[in-house]
Design an enzyme around this catalytic site. Structure first.
Site, PDB file in Angstrom:
ATOM      1  N   ASN A  51      -4.961 -16.097   5.691  1.00  0.00           N
ATOM      2  CA  ASN A  51      -6.021 -15.141   6.032  1.00  0.00           C
ATOM      3  C   ASN A  51      -6.572 -14.426   4.803  1.00  0.00           C
ATOM      4  OD1 ASN A  51      -7.690 -13.932   7.895  1.00  0.00           O
ATOM      5  ND2 ASN A  51      -6.275 -12.273   8.331  1.00  0.00           N
ATOM      6  N   GLY A 106      11.571  -1.897  -1.690  1.00  0.00           N
ATOM      7  CA  GLY A 106      10.236  -2.079  -2.285  1.00  0.00           C
ATOM      8  C   GLY A 106       9.392  -0.819  -2.327  1.00  0.00           C
ATOM      9  N   ASP A 145     -15.585 -10.066  14.179  1.00  0.00           N
ATOM     10  CA  ASP A 145     -14.155  -9.765  14.294  1.00  0.00           C
ATOM     11  C   ASP A 145     -13.529 -10.718  15.315  1.00  0.00           C
ATOM     12  OD1 ASP A 145     -12.560  -6.744  13.690  1.00  0.00           O
ATOM     13  OD2 ASP A 145     -11.603  -8.274  14.941  1.00  0.00           O
ATOM     14  N   SER A 147      -6.603  -2.610  -2.359  1.00  0.00           N
ATOM     15  CA  SER A 147      -5.486  -1.736  -2.011  1.00  0.00           C
ATOM     16  C   SER A 147      -4.770  -1.226  -3.253  1.00  0.00           C
ATOM     17  CB  SER A 147      -4.499  -2.551  -1.182  1.00  0.00           C
ATOM     18  OG  SER A 147      -3.285  -1.870  -1.038  1.00  0.00           O
ATOM     19  N   THR A 193      -6.381  -7.826  15.825  1.00  0.00           N
ATOM     20  CA  THR A 193      -5.773  -6.488  15.789  1.00  0.00           C
ATOM     21  C   THR A 193      -6.792  -5.404  16.147  1.00  0.00           C
ATOM     22  OG1 THR A 193      -6.233  -6.250  13.438  1.00  0.00           O
ATOM     23  CG2 THR A 193      -4.052  -7.093  14.018  1.00  0.00           C
ATOM     24  N   LYS A 249      -4.713  -9.338  -2.587  1.00  0.00           N
ATOM     25  CA  LYS A 249      -5.848  -8.443  -2.848  1.00  0.00           C
ATOM     26  C   LYS A 249      -6.321  -8.580  -4.290  1.00  0.00           C
ATOM     27  CE  LYS A 249      -6.442  -6.757   1.176  1.00  0.00           C
ATOM     28  NZ  LYS A 249      -7.714  -6.906   1.882  1.00  0.00           N
ATOM     29  N   TYR A 267       1.240  -9.262  -0.345  1.00  0.00           N
ATOM     30  CA  TYR A 267      -0.009  -8.658   0.140  1.00  0.00           C
ATOM     31  C   TYR A 267      -0.846  -8.143  -1.043  1.00  0.00           C
ATOM     32  CZ  TYR A 267      -2.951  -4.863   1.801  1.00  0.00           C
ATOM     33  OH  TYR A 267      -4.014  -4.029   2.015  1.00  0.00           O
ATOM     34  N   ASN A 282      -3.330   5.488   0.875  1.00  0.00           N
ATOM     35  CA  ASN A 282      -2.792   5.423   2.250  1.00  0.00           C
ATOM     36  C   ASN A 282      -3.815   5.915   3.270  1.00  0.00           C
ATOM     37  OD1 ASN A 282      -0.447   5.319   0.400  1.00  0.00           O
ATOM     38  ND2 ASN A 282       0.703   5.224   2.307  1.00  0.00           N
ATOM     39  N   GLN A 339      12.372   7.662  11.211  1.00  0.00           N
ATOM     40  CA  GLN A 339      13.401   7.389  10.212  1.00  0.00           C
ATOM     41  C   GLN A 339      12.783   7.706   8.861  1.00  0.00           C
ATOM     42  OE1 GLN A 339      14.491   3.239  11.027  1.00  0.00           O
ATOM     43  NE2 GLN A 339      16.373   4.094  11.865  1.00  0.00           N
TER      44      GLN A 339
HETATM   45  C1  WQD Z   1       4.448   6.055   3.509  1.00  0.00           C
HETATM   46  C2  WQD Z   1       5.713   6.816   3.140  1.00  0.00           C
HETATM   47  C3  WQD Z   1       7.692   5.463   3.326  1.00  0.00           C
HETATM   48  C4  WQD Z   1       7.406   4.969   7.681  1.00  0.00           C
HETATM   49  C5  WQD Z   1       1.619   0.739   2.998  1.00  0.00           C
HETATM   50  C6  WQD Z   1       1.353  -0.581   2.337  1.00  0.00           C
HETATM   51  C7  WQD Z   1       0.201  -0.442   1.416  1.00  0.00           C
HETATM   52  C8  WQD Z   1      -1.021   0.170   2.119  1.00  0.00           C
HETATM   53  C9  WQD Z   1      -0.677   1.357   2.927  1.00  0.00           C
HETATM   54  C10 WQD Z   1      -2.790  -1.262   2.855  1.00  0.00           C
HETATM   55  C11 WQD Z   1       6.682   5.994   2.292  1.00  0.00           C
HETATM   56  C12 WQD Z   1       7.723   6.612   4.337  1.00  0.00           C
HETATM   57  C13 WQD Z   1       7.172   5.346   6.379  1.00  0.00           C
HETATM   58  C14 WQD Z   1       8.591   5.468   8.327  1.00  0.00           C
HETATM   59  C15 WQD Z   1       9.153   6.701   6.339  1.00  0.00           C
HETATM   60  N1  WQD Z   1      -1.630  -0.762   3.018  1.00  0.00           N
HETATM   61  N2  WQD Z   1       8.019   6.193   5.712  1.00  0.00           N
HETATM   62  N3  WQD Z   1       9.392   6.319   7.623  1.00  0.00           N
HETATM   63  O1  WQD Z   1       4.398   1.935   2.223  1.00  0.00           O
HETATM   64  O2  WQD Z   1       2.992   3.747   1.135  1.00  0.00           O
HETATM   65  O3  WQD Z   1       1.909   1.728   2.032  1.00  0.00           O
HETATM   66  O4  WQD Z   1       0.467   1.117   3.723  1.00  0.00           O
HETATM   67  O5  WQD Z   1      -3.387  -1.400   1.815  1.00  0.00           O
HETATM   68  O6  WQD Z   1      -0.098  -1.696   0.929  1.00  0.00           O
HETATM   69  O7  WQD Z   1       2.505  -0.980   1.627  1.00  0.00           O
HETATM   70  O8  WQD Z   1       2.788   3.379   3.617  1.00  0.00           O
HETATM   71  O9  WQD Z   1       2.888   4.623   5.724  1.00  0.00           O
HETATM   72  O10 WQD Z   1       4.480   2.694   5.361  1.00  0.00           O
HETATM   73  O11 WQD Z   1       4.813   4.799   4.073  1.00  0.00           O
HETATM   74  O12 WQD Z   1       9.919   7.459   5.754  1.00  0.00           O
HETATM   75  O13 WQD Z   1       8.888   5.134   9.501  1.00  0.00           O
HETATM   76  O14 WQD Z   1       6.414   7.131   4.337  1.00  0.00           O
HETATM   77  O15 WQD Z   1       8.961   5.220   2.796  1.00  0.00           O
HETATM   78  O16 WQD Z   1       7.307   6.885   1.419  1.00  0.00           O
HETATM   79  P1  WQD Z   1       3.139   2.697   2.188  1.00  0.00           P
HETATM   80  P2  WQD Z   1       3.721   3.835   4.785  1.00  0.00           P
END
Ligand code: WQD
Length: 325
Positions: free
Chosen positions: A90, A282, A31, A115, A35, A143, A139, A168, A204
């Site tokens: 990376n 997105g 590693d 992912s 991070t 993958k 991203y 997730n 938020q």
């Molecule tokens: C979860 C939900 C947000 C933050 C991302 C990557 C994905 C994967 C996992 C690795 C969604 C909502 C979030 C906040 C919110 N990574 N949210 N307020 O977007 O599903 O996935 O992480 O492989 O590739 O895109 O995860 O935890 O960001 O969001 O309302 O401050 O929570 O809109 O519905 P996501 P997340």
């Protein structure tokens, strides 16, 4: 087996490394600590500080390993759209360089962190392995490309691989042995924790006008300890069956943002200040996995992925870091 875990000081990697050590494997964590945390590397694992983009260091660390678990990658989907070159370097170039080093020194098995982002906007739910792959962020594309390379290397070079598509990832070691936090988290569960302990003002909530049970986004949260178990099972499968495979790792159930906020608040006995804001660009409305193939193929069943365990183990990590006053 002797196993190199690239990215084994990171959030998921450290849980994986710990499980592999527990199962009696000889583990080497490689590693660059960009991070990850040195303190997250489990006792019993060797640690080599180095970068996957360095071919000499890669060949050196991989020499004599039977298997490679590859988790060393950037993972912020949003950032990949604004800084794609960072992800090319990376998640594509360095990853390929490391896989090639593994191939050169005769590593037989590869477990690759993929992912749910490979699928893009869901066409149907739950998402099974055959669901069309059409990533909506760079991203996810990186993958998917590595998954495709691994399919070719299986055919052409006999390198057997398991691609594990995490949904997730969330939670911390239930025994409290890993407490390394991510810096500047953007994922929902750590954001909820930060709001609950006052590190940030509020959560938020990105949109409440989705076509879901309460209008907020629905996701499949899978505990890292369950993910770690899947890596162990994947290695066992590769060793005993000698066949490459790809599986989705999720619970088969979705939780909305408000489900998470409300459960967390109840469980930790504090309000979680939150405010509905506009949608995040997105974001699909709802995503959850079919866990059928992982169950059939590996016998994998999530055991720690209920919301209470996810929240309580994460809260414990925040407490261990002195953030809960
Ligand atoms: C979860 C939900 C947000 C933050 C991302 C990557 C994905 C994967 C996992 C690795 C969604 C909502 C979030 C906040 C919110 N990574 N949210 N307020 O977007 O599903 O996935 O992480 O492989 O590739 O895109 O995860 O935890 O960001 O969001 O309302 O401050 O929570 O809109 O519905 P996501 P997340």
């Amino acid at each position: 087996m002797k196993i190199t875990v690239a990215g084994g000081a990171g959030y998921i990697g450290s849980h994986v490394a710990r499980r592999l050590v527990e199962a009696g494997h000889q583990v080497v964590v490689f590693d660059n600590l960009s991070t990850g945390n040195r303190s997250s590397v489990p006792p019993g694992a060797a640690f080599v500080h180095g970068d996957v983009s360095d071919p000499l260091a890669s060949r050196k660390v991989l020499a004599g390993s039977d298997a490679l678990v590859y988790l060393a990658a950037w993972k912020a989907a949003g950032e990949s759209m604004t800084d794609p070159v960072k992800y090319s370097r990376n998640n594509l170039q360095a990853t390929l360089s490391f896989l090639d080093a593994a191939q050169e020194v005769g590593v037989k098995f590869v477990v690759f962190s993929s992912s749910a982002a490979v699928f893009g906007e869901p066409k149907y739910l739950p998402i099974d392995e055959d669901h069309p792959k059409d990533p909506t962020n760079y991203y996810g594309f990186t993958k998917l490309e590595i998954e495709r390379v691994l399919a070719w290397y299986d055919r052409l070079l006999g390198m057997r691989s398991a691609c594990l598509r995490y949904f997730n990832a969330a939670g911390y070691d239930p025994q409290g042995r890993i407490t390394g936090l991510e810096r500047n988290p953007a994922n929902l569960i750590p954001v909820v924790m930060e709001a609950a302990c006052g590190v940030r003002e509020k959560v938020q909530v990105f949109g409440n006008d989705y076509d879901t049970h309460d209008g907020t986004g629905v996701r499949d949260y899978i505990h890292v300890t369950d993910l770690a178990e899947a890596h162990l099972m994947a290695l066992q499968y590769l060793e005993t069956q000698g066949k490459s495979f790809v599986v989705n790792l999720g619970t088969g159930k979705g939780l909305s943002v408000l489900d998470v906020v409300n459960s967390a608040s109840k469980l930790i006995g504090r309000p979680v200040p939150h405010q509905i804001v506009g949608r995040r660009e997105g974001d699909p409305a709802a995503l959850w996995a079919s866990g059928e193939k992982a169950k059939e193929l590996l016998g994998w069943v999530p055991r720690h992925s209920d919301v209470d365990t996810i929240v309580s183990t994460t809260w414990a990590a925040y407490k261990a870091n002195g953030l809960v006053k």
